[in-house]
Enzyme design. Structure first.
Site, mmCIF file in Angstrom:
data_model
loop_
_atom_site.group_PDB
_atom_site.id
_atom_site.type_symbol
_atom_site.label_atom_id
_atom_site.label_comp_id
_atom_site.label_asym_id
_atom_site.label_seq_id
_atom_site.Cartn_x
_atom_site.Cartn_y
_atom_site.Cartn_z
ATOM 1 N N ASP A 28 -25.651 -7.985 -29.513
ATOM 2 C CA ASP A 28 -25.030 -9.265 -29.867
ATOM 3 C C ASP A 28 -24.009 -9.712 -28.822
ATOM 4 O O ASP A 28 -23.370 -8.890 -28.172
ATOM 5 C CB ASP A 28 -24.350 -9.129 -31.240
ATOM 6 C CG ASP A 28 -24.039 -10.486 -31.860
ATOM 7 O OD1 ASP A 28 -24.689 -11.487 -31.479
ATOM 8 O OD2 ASP A 28 -23.139 -10.552 -32.717
ATOM 9 N N ASN A 76 -32.848 -15.777 -37.069
ATOM 10 C CA ASN A 76 -32.581 -16.434 -35.782
ATOM 11 C C ASN A 76 -33.445 -17.680 -35.538
ATOM 12 O O ASN A 76 -33.163 -18.475 -34.635
ATOM 13 C CB ASN A 76 -32.727 -15.457 -34.606
ATOM 14 C CG ASN A 76 -31.595 -14.442 -34.514
ATOM 15 O OD1 ASN A 76 -31.799 -13.300 -34.089
ATOM 16 N ND2 ASN A 76 -30.375 -14.837 -34.894
HETATM 17 C C1 IPE Z 1 -27.592 -11.880 -29.529
HETATM 18 O O1 IPE Z 1 -26.670 -12.768 -28.957
HETATM 19 C C2 IPE Z 1 -29.017 -12.258 -29.258
HETATM 20 C C3 IPE Z 1 -29.720 -12.860 -30.404
HETATM 21 C C4 IPE Z 1 -29.250 -12.966 -31.608
HETATM 22 C C5 IPE Z 1 -31.050 -13.372 -30.146
HETATM 23 P P1 IPE Z 1 -26.250 -14.105 -29.660
HETATM 24 O O2 IPE Z 1 -27.189 -15.174 -29.238
HETATM 25 O O3 IPE Z 1 -26.144 -13.944 -31.130
HETATM 26 O O4 IPE Z 1 -24.838 -14.358 -29.007
HETATM 27 P P2 IPE Z 1 -23.510 -14.792 -29.762
HETATM 28 O O5 IPE Z 1 -23.298 -13.809 -30.858
HETATM 29 O O6 IPE Z 1 -23.731 -16.169 -30.275
HETATM 30 O O7 IPE Z 1 -22.475 -14.715 -28.705
HETATM 31 C C1 IPE Z 2 -27.923 -10.240 -35.007
HETATM 32 O O1 IPE Z 2 -27.118 -11.115 -34.323
HETATM 33 C C2 IPE Z 2 -29.348 -10.359 -34.546
HETATM 34 C C3 IPE Z 2 -29.630 -9.921 -33.192
HETATM 35 C C4 IPE Z 2 -28.794 -9.348 -32.367
HETATM 36 C C5 IPE Z 2 -30.989 -10.109 -32.757
HETATM 37 P P1 IPE Z 2 -26.741 -12.545 -34.908
HETATM 38 O O2 IPE Z 2 -25.890 -13.194 -33.888
HETATM 39 O O3 IPE Z 2 -27.977 -13.256 -35.303
HETATM 40 O O4 IPE Z 2 -25.938 -12.173 -36.217
HETATM 41 P P2 IPE Z 2 -24.876 -13.008 -37.059
HETATM 42 O O5 IPE Z 2 -25.453 -14.372 -37.276
HETATM 43 O O6 IPE Z 2 -23.626 -13.055 -36.253
HETATM 44 O O7 IPE Z 2 -24.691 -12.224 -38.307
HETATM 45 MG MG MG Z 3 -24.615 -13.357 -32.352
#
Ligand code: IPE
Ligand code: IPE
Ligand code: MG
Length: 241
Positions: A28, A76
């Site tokens: 994340d 997602n």
């Molecule tokens: C994790 O990074 C990757 C996915 C969830 C696909 P994020 O895209 O959630 O990045 P932040 O948490 O918004 O910084």
């Molecule tokens: C969790 O990250 C999913 C992945 C890393 C693929 P998210 O960014 O989607 O999680 P939330 O929304 O902060 O809980």
């Molecule tokens: Mg995230």
């Protein structure tokens, strides 16, 4: 020679005792990493995908037999279409690469999550990679379109389809997408949030958790070492004394 070198690095590694058999990452923080540099979120996903390759290599080199990464959740899909498109195209790039070089690697690939949502061409490529790498030593689980709850439902439906009218814990464990792996010993979440976000709900029953403030694209080998060292400090009791 290479083999010797590998053995040596494993023996002197942070996982020398070999008790860490399965590590799982909630990768994340890609979006925030990009924003911090005034770049679009998609730029963070590109950097995140690159880091993913580095980290799974490193985990293999320190003798961790199974690595699971959370790449894309069932939730997602709610994100803006262009972001989803970028992530899917990075996923395709990874498949291209895996198809090219999986034979040289001792890795069996599993995709966790329902493949139904993917175009038939992509789906059969995923299935072929799983089948062709099946007899490899190390396990790599890539969770795409994955949700822990969805997996439990999928497992129960599989058992119903097999004619079961009553199920055991062992039945469910054996019907999850993670059936080939031991339960995760350590779940690492980068990016400062402290929650599971629907990851490995069933499997996490006795996992150790490690939360890091570091955003995923910056989570390097040294950060893995910190997490592994912390794991070795924990006293796991599994309900006993
Ligand atoms: C994790 O990074 C990757 C996915 C969830 C696909 P994020 O895209 O959630 O990045 P932040 O948490 O918004 O910084
Ligand atoms: C969790 O990250 C999913 C992945 C890393 C693929 P998210 O960014 O989607 O999680 P939330 O929304 O902060 O809980
Ligand atoms: Mg995230």
């Amino acid at each position: 020679m290479l083999e010797l070198k590998k053995k040596k690095s494993q023996a002197s590694s942070v996982n020398a005792e070999g008790r860490l058999r399965h590590i799982a990452f909630i990768m994340d923080g890609n979006g925030r990493w990009a924003k911090k540099q005034g770049m679009p979120r998609t730029y963070g996903h590109v950097a995140g995908a690159k880091n993913f390759k580095k980290i799974i290599e490193y985990c293999g080199s320190i003798g961790i037999g199974a690595v699971t990464v959370y790449a894309f959740s069932t939730e997602n899909w709610k994100r803006p279409a262009d972001e989803v498109k970028t992530i899917m195209s990075l996923f395709r790039d990874y498949l291209d690469e895996a198809e090219k070089n999986w034979r040289e690697k001792d890795i069996q690939i599993h995709f966790l999550g329902s493949k139904e949502v993917f175009p038939p061409e992509l789906r059969s490529r995923m299935e072929r990679l799983e089948q062709e790498s099946a007899d490899r030593r190390q396990i790599l689980n890539i969770a795409v379109n994955y949700g822990g709850r969805a997996d439990i439902v999928h497992a129960v439906n599989t058992l119903i389809a097999q004619g079961k009218t009553e199920v055991t814990e062992a039945d469910i464990t054996a019907s999850l997408y993670t059936a080939a792996s031991p339960a995760p010993d350590l779940i690492v979440r980068t990016g400062a949030e402290q929650r599971l976000s629907n990851f490995l709900l069933w499997e996490a029953a006795y996992a150790e958790f490690y939360f890091s403030e570091v955003l995923w694209p910056d989570f390097d080998e040294r950060q893995v070492d910190l997490a592994v060292n912390e794991f070795y400090q924990r006293k796991r009791r599994f309900g006993g004394l």
